[in-house]
Write a protein that holds these residues in place. Structure first.
Motif, short mmCIF file in Angstrom:
data_model
loop_
_atom_site.label_atom_id
_atom_site.label_comp_id
_atom_site.label_asym_id
_atom_site.label_seq_id
_atom_site.Cartn_x
_atom_site.Cartn_y
_atom_site.Cartn_z
N UNK A 72 71.73 -11.04 32.67
CA UNK A 72 71.17 -11.24 34.01
C UNK A 72 71.87 -10.33 35.02
N UNK A 73 73.19 -10.21 34.92
CA UNK A 73 73.91 -9.32 35.83
C UNK A 73 73.46 -7.88 35.67
N UNK A 74 73.26 -7.46 34.41
CA UNK A 74 72.81 -6.09 34.17
C UNK A 74 71.43 -5.85 34.76
N UNK A 75 70.57 -6.85 34.66
CA UNK A 75 69.22 -6.72 35.22
C UNK A 75 69.27 -6.53 36.73
N UNK A 76 70.23 -7.16 37.38
CA UNK A 76 70.32 -7.07 38.84
C UNK A 76 70.74 -5.67 39.31
N UNK A 77 71.15 -4.82 38.38
CA UNK A 77 71.50 -3.43 38.71
C UNK A 77 70.35 -2.48 38.38
N UNK A 78 69.25 -3.00 37.88
CA UNK A 78 68.11 -2.18 37.43
C UNK A 78 67.02 -2.24 38.51
N UNK A 79 66.87 -1.16 39.25
CA UNK A 79 65.91 -1.16 40.36
C UNK A 79 64.47 -1.33 39.89
N UNK A 80 64.13 -0.76 38.72
CA UNK A 80 62.77 -0.93 38.21
C UNK A 80 62.50 -2.40 37.91
N UNK A 81 63.47 -3.07 37.33
CA UNK A 81 63.33 -4.50 37.04
C UNK A 81 63.19 -5.29 38.34
N UNK A 82 64.03 -5.01 39.33
CA UNK A 82 63.97 -5.75 40.59
C UNK A 82 62.64 -5.54 41.30
N UNK A 83 62.12 -4.32 41.23
CA UNK A 83 60.82 -4.05 41.85
C UNK A 83 59.71 -4.81 41.13
N UNK A 84 59.80 -4.87 39.79
CA UNK A 84 58.80 -5.61 39.03
C UNK A 84 58.86 -7.09 39.36
N UNK A 85 60.07 -7.66 39.43
CA UNK A 85 60.23 -9.07 39.80
C UNK A 85 59.62 -9.32 41.18
N UNK A 86 59.93 -8.45 42.12
CA UNK A 86 59.41 -8.62 43.48
C UNK A 86 57.88 -8.63 43.50
#
Length: 344
Positions: free
Chosen positions: A183-197
């Protein structure tokens, strides 16, 4: 001949299955004597599902619901044929299930009148379909009892090749640590964060996505690393306070001997049956799948499970289960009209 309206009602029931980010990537075709289930990879998230694992699990979940709904609404037994091959595509893009969008992945055919036991089981779990929700909050009323663990394991056993094992406390600690790290690693992934948003901010396809009221609150002591849907590329959009979770949580590990596409689909089927059984038992249900989304973290999870179980396994899903301390109020999640999901 079963009336079309019964089939449509069963399909509507089936669409309340669990799916990655509530993407609802299933499509249906009415065929002679039953229903064919297809995957529509054009509506699935990609970054969170780099090899199509969650897309196939979503199809397995809707198949589980559809079997129960068809039997409950028609009184007939069903026969399900998994038409997805065992081979893993090599050249095609796997992300979001893109390699599995050709042809049906399962065909469910109506048979003779269901036996009494089958009909009663279908009716009981069919009643839980629309009551099943993902719990992203604490479960402070205690873990499942031994009898409830047995019922949950029996529900998973409906899926050939998939087993369910309650995690020992050392394994729970290992799985929580690996999930938190993922989960911490995902929070550093901008593509993942944009997809979540996008999936939370209603930029997902109409009738899908995760409403803000369903994203939950973080664990105040950091014991349970639920997926954080409040993070965006610009920072946190969350405004709720952290709450105290159970410690340790009770985890059920769904595992198999292999990791073929069929295994991934069947694991989704097993997960849905377990969720419905848990709902019927009055349990809350959380999902801790973050560490299964990338090869390195997934290998670490398999290694931790192998050490605990004493045999090599492939972990397909991790469920957090327990009794709530009181009544949990769930935000309604959107569903697409079933008429939009039927292929010509």
């Amino acid at each position: 001949m079963v009336e079309r309206d019964r089939l449509i009602a069963a399909l509507e029931d089936a669409t309340h299955a669990s799916s990655i980010h509530n993407s609802q990537p299933w499509r249906f075709r009415l065929v002679e004597g039953g229903v064919a289930v297809h995957l529509d990879p054009t509506v699935t998230p990609r970054t969170v599902d780099p090899v199509g694992r969650w897309a196939l699990a979503s199809i397995g979940a809707v198949v589980a619901n559809l079997e129960l709904a068809l039997t409950s609404r028609t009184g007939r037994a069903v026969v399900t044929e998994i038409t997805l091959g065992d081979s893993i595509p090599e050249a095609a893009d796997l992300a979001g299930g893109a390699a599995y969008g050709e042809g049906p992945l399962a065909v469910i055919t109506l048979g003779e009148a269901a036996e009494t036991t089958t009909a009663m089981t279908a009716a009981r779990l069919h009643g839980a379909i629309k009551e099943r929700h993902t719990t992203r909050g604490p479960l402070l009323g205690g873990p499942p009892t031994e009898e409830e663990w047995a019922e949950l394991q029996a529900a998973v056993a409906w899926a050939p090749g998939i087993q369910a094992t309650p995690a020992s406390e050392p394994l729970v600690r290992s799985l929580l640590s690996l999930t938190a790290r993922a989960e911490d690693a995902r929070q550093e992934d901008e593509d993942y964060l944009e997809e979540i948003q996008n999936w939370v901010e209603n930029e997902a396809p109409s009738g899908t996505g995760i409403p803000r009221g369903a994203i939950g609150a973080p664990d105040a002591e950091g014991h349970v690393p639920i997926r954080d849907f409040t993070q965006t590329p610009m920072g946190s959009s969350g405004d709720g306070e952290a709450v105290f979770f159970e410690d340790p949580p009770a985890l059920l590990v769904l595992h198999a001997a292999s990791d073929t596409p069929v295994d991934q689909l069947r694991a989704g089927y097993a997960m849905q049956r377990a969720m419905l059984e848990a709902t019927a038992l009055g349990l809350g249900i959380g999902v801790l799948g973050q560490a299964l989304e990338e090869p390195d973290s997934r290998a670490a999870v398999d290694g931790a499970a192998e050490e605990s179980f004493g045999a090599p396994v492939v972990v397909h899903q991790i469920l957090r289960l327990g009794h709530p301390a009181g009544t949990i109020t769930y935000a309604a999640t959107p569903r697409r009209p079933v008429t939009d999901l039927i292929l010509d």
